[in-house]
Design an enzyme around this catalytic site. Sequence first.
Site, mmCIF file in Angstrom:
data_model
loop_
_atom_site.group_PDB
_atom_site.id
_atom_site.type_symbol
_atom_site.label_atom_id
_atom_site.label_comp_id
_atom_site.label_asym_id
_atom_site.label_seq_id
_atom_site.Cartn_x
_atom_site.Cartn_y
_atom_site.Cartn_z
ATOM 1 N N ASP A 9 -3.543 -4.337 0.435
ATOM 2 C CA ASP A 9 -3.460 -3.646 1.723
ATOM 3 C C ASP A 9 -1.994 -3.708 2.144
ATOM 4 O O ASP A 9 -1.227 -4.547 1.646
ATOM 5 C CB ASP A 9 -4.362 -4.377 2.721
ATOM 6 C CG ASP A 9 -4.059 -4.043 4.160
ATOM 7 O OD1 ASP A 9 -4.034 -2.833 4.482
ATOM 8 O OD2 ASP A 9 -3.839 -4.969 4.958
ATOM 9 N N ASP A 69 -0.550 -2.874 5.921
ATOM 10 C CA ASP A 69 -0.277 -3.371 7.285
ATOM 11 C C ASP A 69 -0.965 -4.707 7.535
ATOM 12 O O ASP A 69 -2.183 -4.783 7.501
ATOM 13 C CB ASP A 69 -0.710 -2.324 8.314
ATOM 14 C CG ASP A 69 0.135 -1.071 8.217
ATOM 15 O OD1 ASP A 69 -0.424 0.006 7.976
ATOM 16 O OD2 ASP A 69 1.373 -1.177 8.318
HETATM 17 C C1 XBP Z 1 -3.500 -0.213 9.138
HETATM 18 C C2 XBP Z 1 -3.797 0.975 9.955
HETATM 19 C C3 XBP Z 1 -2.779 2.063 10.059
HETATM 20 C C4 XBP Z 1 -1.603 1.606 10.927
HETATM 21 C C5 XBP Z 1 -0.873 2.780 11.537
HETATM 22 O O1 XBP Z 1 -3.631 0.201 7.821
HETATM 23 O O2 XBP Z 1 -4.898 1.086 10.481
HETATM 24 O O3 XBP Z 1 -3.417 3.163 10.673
HETATM 25 O O4 XBP Z 1 -2.111 0.838 12.016
HETATM 26 O O5 XBP Z 1 -0.434 3.647 10.515
HETATM 27 P P1 XBP Z 1 -3.837 -0.912 6.603
HETATM 28 P P2 XBP Z 1 -0.680 5.250 10.677
HETATM 29 O O6 XBP Z 1 -4.085 -2.280 7.234
HETATM 30 O O7 XBP Z 1 -5.013 -0.389 5.827
HETATM 31 O O8 XBP Z 1 -2.543 -0.858 5.840
HETATM 32 O O9 XBP Z 1 -0.269 5.615 12.092
HETATM 33 O O10 XBP Z 1 0.203 5.885 9.624
HETATM 34 O O11 XBP Z 1 -2.148 5.436 10.424
HETATM 35 MG MG MG Z 2 -4.208 -4.319 7.122
#
Ligand code: XBP
Ligand code: MG
Length: 232
Positions: free
Chosen positions: A8, A10
């Site tokens: 993952d 973020d």
């Molecule tokens: C985390 C998310 C993303 C980010 C914002 O994704 O939910 O939507 O918060 O990015 P992960 P965007 O943990 O799966 O990496 O605005 O580009 O969606």
């Molecule tokens: Mg995440």
Amino acid sequence: MLRALIFDVDGTLAETEDLHRQAFNRAFAELGLPWRWDEALYADLLAVMGGKERLAHYIDTEHPAEAEALHARAPEIHASKTRAYGDLVARNGLPLRPGIARLIAEARAAGIRLAVATTTSRPNVDRLLAANFPPDVAPFDVIAAGDEASRKKPAPDVFLLALAGLEIPASEAVAFEDSAAGISSARAAGLPVLATRSRYTESHRLDGAFSAVSDLGEPDRPHRHLAGVEWP
Ligand code: XBP
Ligand code: MG
């Protein structure tokens, strides 16, 4: 036999979510919207995976009377946010979480393939990698991101996309996640999950993960560009 690691982004590769929050606020200011998402509100909004979906949810719940007009502007708002995010990463850097660089280097040295499976938009992944890896190093064999998956996490789609790109079964990979929705997504794809909570997921239950760690290893030297790492 373990043949791949799927990360993952973020909250797992890096502590990114507060940068996303700041980027949303910059977009609101740039477009003359009198909104400001503080940390407490953003923590609640993160229950909705996907920035576009999160913004739509906020409009529907907080500004229902103007929802139609605001939804029409949502693509422009999110595009502005993505630009602002890239600017924030370019200006301030965005270090990988402890142990990530080491784990990636060791996996590559061992011939284990690497993939990303994320809800975030692809430009955000590219910026994080550019901020941490030399231009000639592409650490991930497969990057499955954002709208490439028809459904966002907790649906399994983005992890299934990563597995298809790797051309390996879920039984031969391990997923790394920081959130309950991410764990659910990876488990629904049949993947074992190692969980490591991040700043905005401290309160999350990690049901389904085979183990949970505070982070993935010794702190790398802060803000060290990884040019010095021997990349196999
Ligand atoms: C985390 C998310 C993303 C980010 C914002 O994704 O939910 O939507 O918060 O990015 P992960 P965007 O943990 O799966 O990496 O605005 O580009 O969606
Ligand atoms: Mg995440």
